[in-house]
Scaffold this motif. Structure first.
Motif, PDB file in Angstrom:
ATOM      1  N   ILE A  69       0.659  -1.381   0.118  1.00 62.51           N
ATOM      2  CA  ILE A  69       0.174  -0.044  -0.368  1.00 62.51           C
ATOM      3  C   ILE A  69       0.769   1.297  -0.247  1.00 62.51           C
ATOM      4  N   LEU A  70       1.635   1.210   1.157  1.00 58.33           N
ATOM      5  CA  LEU A  70       2.829   2.087   1.250  1.00 58.33           C
ATOM      6  C   LEU A  70       3.989   2.446  -0.214  1.00 58.33           C
ATOM      7  N   ILE A  71       3.937   1.026  -1.301  1.00 54.76           N
ATOM      8  CA  ILE A  71       4.341   1.402  -2.729  1.00 54.76           C
ATOM      9  C   ILE A  71       3.877   2.851  -3.039  1.00 54.76           C
ATOM     10  N   ALA A  72       2.601   1.812  -3.538  1.00 55.43           N
ATOM     11  CA  ALA A  72       1.494   2.479  -4.194  1.00 55.43           C
ATOM     12  C   ALA A  72       1.580   3.994  -4.277  1.00 55.43           C
ATOM     13  N   GLN A  73       1.190   4.323  -2.416  1.00 51.70           N
ATOM     14  CA  GLN A  73       1.169   5.608  -2.979  1.00 51.70           C
ATOM     15  C   GLN A  73       2.543   6.377  -3.203  1.00 51.70           C
ATOM     16  N   ILE A  87       4.327   5.922  -5.460  1.00 52.74           N
ATOM     17  CA  ILE A  87       4.503   5.444  -6.732  1.00 52.74           C
ATOM     18  C   ILE A  87       3.550   6.266  -7.708  1.00 52.74           C
ATOM     19  N   LYS A  88       2.165   6.556  -6.542  1.00 52.46           N
ATOM     20  CA  LYS A  88       1.320   7.318  -7.178  1.00 52.46           C
ATOM     21  C   LYS A  88       1.785   9.312  -6.679  1.00 52.46           C
ATOM     22  N   ALA A  89       2.169   9.250  -5.939  1.00 54.84           N
ATOM     23  CA  ALA A  89       2.311  10.817  -5.315  1.00 54.84           C
ATOM     24  C   ALA A  89       3.874  11.112  -6.243  1.00 54.84           C
ATOM     25  N   LYS A  90       4.609  10.239  -6.472  1.00 59.65           N
ATOM     26  CA  LYS A  90       6.093  10.525  -7.307  1.00 59.65           C
ATOM     27  C   LYS A  90       6.862  11.151  -6.408  1.00 59.65           C
ATOM     28  N   PRO A  91       6.899  11.656  -5.291  1.00 59.21           N
ATOM     29  CA  PRO A  91       7.690  12.426  -4.554  1.00 59.21           C
ATOM     30  C   PRO A  91       9.301  12.700  -5.174  1.00 59.21           C
ATOM     31  N   GLY A  92      10.003  13.900  -5.297  1.00 63.91           N
ATOM     32  CA  GLY A  92      11.486  13.381  -6.417  1.00 63.91           C
ATOM     33  C   GLY A  92      11.821  13.112  -4.911  1.00 63.91           C
ATOM     34  N   LEU A  93      12.185  12.781  -3.511  1.00 61.69           N
ATOM     35  CA  LEU A  93      13.741  12.230  -2.775  1.00 61.69           C
ATOM     36  C   LEU A  93      12.383  11.418  -1.303  1.00 61.69           C
ATOM     37  N   ILE A  94      13.506  10.852  -1.340  1.00 62.33           N
ATOM     38  CA  ILE A  94      12.654   9.721  -0.562  1.00 62.33           C
ATOM     39  C   ILE A  94      14.017   9.379   0.555  1.00 62.33           C
ATOM     40  N   VAL A  95      13.707  10.157   1.594  1.00 56.18           N
ATOM     41  CA  VAL A  95      14.436   9.917   3.088  1.00 56.18           C
ATOM     42  C   VAL A  95      13.916   8.574   3.926  1.00 56.18           C
ATOM     43  N   ILE A 122       9.254   0.665  -7.043  1.00 51.03           N
ATOM     44  CA  ILE A 122       9.236   2.090  -6.567  1.00 51.03           C
ATOM     45  C   ILE A 122      10.268   2.319  -7.643  1.00 51.03           C
ATOM     46  N   PHE A 123      11.124   1.991  -8.392  1.00 47.47           N
ATOM     47  CA  PHE A 123      12.182   1.837  -9.454  1.00 47.47           C
ATOM     48  C   PHE A 123      12.336   1.771 -10.639  1.00 47.47           C
ATOM     49  N   LYS A 124      10.819   0.876 -10.320  1.00 47.03           N
ATOM     50  CA  LYS A 124      10.289   0.372 -11.591  1.00 47.03           C
ATOM     51  C   LYS A 124       9.283   0.871 -12.349  1.00 47.03           C
ATOM     52  N   ALA A 125       8.668   1.651 -11.397  1.00 47.14           N
ATOM     53  CA  ALA A 125       8.009   2.617 -11.579  1.00 47.14           C
ATOM     54  C   ALA A 125       8.247   4.275 -12.066  1.00 47.14           C
TER      55      ALA A 125
END
Length: 361
Positions: A230-234, A236-244, A273-276
């Motif tokens: 679920i978190l991964i899908a969220q 991918i949908k939001a596409k934040p430029g940075l993941i910390v 995530i990187f596949k998306a």
């Protein structure tokens, strides 16, 4: 000598002409009275008709005069209103210019935040949004987010205003922070006792950066593979430029055990995530040798993302004297951990912008 018992009646014929004159004598005065009355009625009717015409003429004249006066008064009122609006507009313009000048000169977070709210209340949300875009900072973005959270209403104009705010926020870079309060993941002792995560201590040193912050707390006893999906899908949908994310964010969770523990868990989370799409990633840890270890997932994904960094956090020596509660250097702005993570986020922002404008391939 006549008989006294006999009554002699003498009947005398009245001449016909005598009878007609008597009738005329009666009829003529009546006719005179009738014609006199008719004459009087005709005179009264004529007077009444004339009076009605005069009244109608007067009323029409009064109506025309009233309408002319109303038109004049309406024009005067519009002129006064226009003058008043110009005065208010000039006054508001002076106030807004003063606020903008203070916004330009001030570096205080709350002062900048209040300035955008003040411009919105004086000159309207569209003007505030335009000003925010020009003087963009973490504080002005927080002001827009405050407005977005407000219940503006359901009117069509309010929908337009909400869209203006949403469109403005859509232009702001986004960063998602992932961590948990499990075990020793929390660096600050006081935060751990309050059930907080490192995100709560990182946010204050980054809040002035032009970012939208998304905080994702992992509940270690409940976070399973389905929750990870679920978190991964969220993301991918939001596409934040940075993941910390904290390297130990999934430690102790069902997802960690199901994914394979440790490095395999991190890989299982980041791979889809990187596949998306290709975000920048910062992963921090106090684990010894974390930066020098070259895990396969790091080497592989690091070549794809614009900015990919393993950050070694500072491990404070527990002397029990200088900072027994470990609240000074866990993520203080001028201490090693705070400076390192801020620098990493700033670098990621610069690299992301470079990629966005095509300055890097």
């Amino acid at each position: 000598m006549s008989d006294p018992r006999k009554l002699h009646v003498i009947i005398e014929d009245v001449p016909k002409e005598k009878k007609r004159w008597i009738s005329a004598a009666i009829l003529i005065p009546a006719l005179v009275a009738v014609f006199t009355s008719l004459g009087t009625f005709h005179f009264s009717s004529e007077n009444l008709r004339q009076s009605g015409e005069n009244l109608t003429t007067n009323l029409e004249a009064q109506r025309v005069k009233f309408e002319a006066e109303q038109s004049y008064l309406s024009a005067e009122l519009k002129a006064l209103q226009a003058h008043r609006e110009r005065e208010l507009s000039l006054a508001e313009g002076d106030i807004v210019r003063d606020v903008v000048q203070r916004l330009n000169e001030s570096t205080d977070f709350e002062a900048q935040r209040r300035a955008i709210h003040l411009i919105a209340s004086i000159a309207g949300v569209p003007r505030a949004v335009e000003t925010e875009a020009y003087y963009r900072s973490g504080a002005t973005i927080r002001a827009l987010q405050d407005m977005a959270r407000n219940d503006i209403g359901s009117l069509e104009d309010d929908k337009v205003i909400r869209k203006i705010i949403d469109d403005a926020l859509a232009q702001v870079p986004m960063a998602v922070f992932i961590d948990s309060s499990h075990n020793n993941n929390v660096y600050c002792t006081a935060s751990k006792s309050l059930g907080r995560t490192n995100i709560d201590d990182i946010y204050p040193i980054l809040r002035d950066l032009p970012l939208r912050f998304i905080s994702e707390r992992v509940f270690e006893d409940q976070f399973a593979s389905s929750d990870a999906e679920i978190l991964i899908a969220q993301i991918i949908k939001a596409k934040p430029g940075l993941i910390v994310m904290h390297h130990g964010a999934f430690e102790g969770s069902p997802f960690d055990k199901q994914a394979g523990l440790g490095e395999e868990t991190i890989s299982a989370f980041l791979e889809p995530i990187f596949k998306a799409y290709e975000p920048s990633v910062v992963i921090y840890s106090r684990t010894s040798g974390f930066v020098t270890d070259a895990q396969d997932w790091f080497v592989r994904l690091g070549k794809i993302g614009p900015y990919f960094l393993k950050l070694s956090a500072f491990v404070q020596k527990d002397t029990g004297k200088s900072d027994p509660e470990n609240n000074r250097d866990c993520f203080a702005s001028k201490m090693p951990n705070g400076m390192r993570i801020r620098q990493a986020v700033e670098n990621a922002l610069v690299v992301n912008e470079s990629y966005r404008f095509g300055l890097k391939d």
